[in-house]
Design an enzyme around this catalytic site. Sequence first.
Site, short mmCIF file in Angstrom:
data_model
loop_
_atom_site.label_atom_id
_atom_site.label_comp_id
_atom_site.label_asym_id
_atom_site.label_seq_id
_atom_site.Cartn_x
_atom_site.Cartn_y
_atom_site.Cartn_z
CG HIS A 174 2.11 6.83 10.44
ND1 HIS A 174 3.18 7.75 9.45
CD2 HIS A 174 2.41 5.59 9.90
CE1 HIS A 174 3.51 6.98 8.70
NE2 HIS A 174 3.13 5.75 8.72
CG HIS B 295 -0.10 0.02 2.43
ND1 HIS B 295 0.41 -0.76 3.37
CD2 HIS B 295 -0.09 1.25 3.13
CE1 HIS B 295 0.77 -0.32 4.47
NE2 HIS B 295 0.77 0.74 4.54
#
Length: 328
Positions: A185, A120
């Site tokens: 993140h 991804h």
Amino acid sequence: MADVVGMVAQSHSPLRWAAPPVGAADPGAHFVRAVDRSREIVAGLGCDVVVLFGPDHFRFAFYDLMPPFCIGAERVDGVGDYGTPSGPLPTAPDLALHLHRHVSADGFDPALSLTMAVDHGISQTYAALFPALDVPLIPIMLNTSAPPLPSPRRSREFGRAVGRALRAAPGDARVLVVGSGGLSHWPPRLDAFDADLPAEEREFLLTGRSSVADREAGRQEKVKAMGRASGRVNAEWDQRVVELIRTGGVDQLAGLSENEIDQAAGNGGQEIRTWIAAAAAFTEATGQPISSCRIDADYEPVPGWITGMGTVTAVATPDAVARVTGGL
């Protein structure tokens, strides 16, 4: 010479499609609308090839051989994790091999893959911009997950080398340069040098290529659980990164240390190297500062996707190539 017509720097998230917004006010909906605008802008550029800098998350590269940079030059297959494309993707082998040869002659030694698998980190942004999956892709992996990482400064210089290679490429292909990664993140660390890492997990990082498929469901469930608990995001830092890309402040980002990024944006924030490389490649290829381009930029913190989600789209002006070459 290739005609670099635009640049996109865009966040990806494993939960972008696994937990999409339903309503217009749901978390992530603002970012989705921004990506829709980016896709419309890109569609108007008539791109022949996309050169995409992106990371891998231990689905292709492992510690048995971990290159800082790797160019995919022939066969590229999507892994299909988190609802992203699965199977063969269109490629541009001749241009990819040219990039590898030129960058190698320019002082870099990137790895070369004739059969690359992309997860991804690359395929989500590619599919978001080209949902028909019909534009040839040249993936350039930057190691942003597995220490030792190339420095942000080295990533900028590598991007510049790719930009010079594009400028020297034969033909007149219209090229879009993309950076897929970040922003802030804090995913689970994937570090073989972590003394607290369980032995089984360390062995996967070293030799886990054959067990990727067997472990995939468990890996994805862990990340989804993080999203349900709402991940940590540093919106102030993210917005600063978006602003620096938008205004041409790549050198400031390249001057950050790995520790500074880690403290402010988590280990996942190391992916901004892909934005740095893409912006540097674009400016080197066109001779045009991003700040002088037509720009669409936006940002939304999405804790449920465990990531700060930003996007910057820059369109080169028609005379950019003429300025680089001194006139045509």
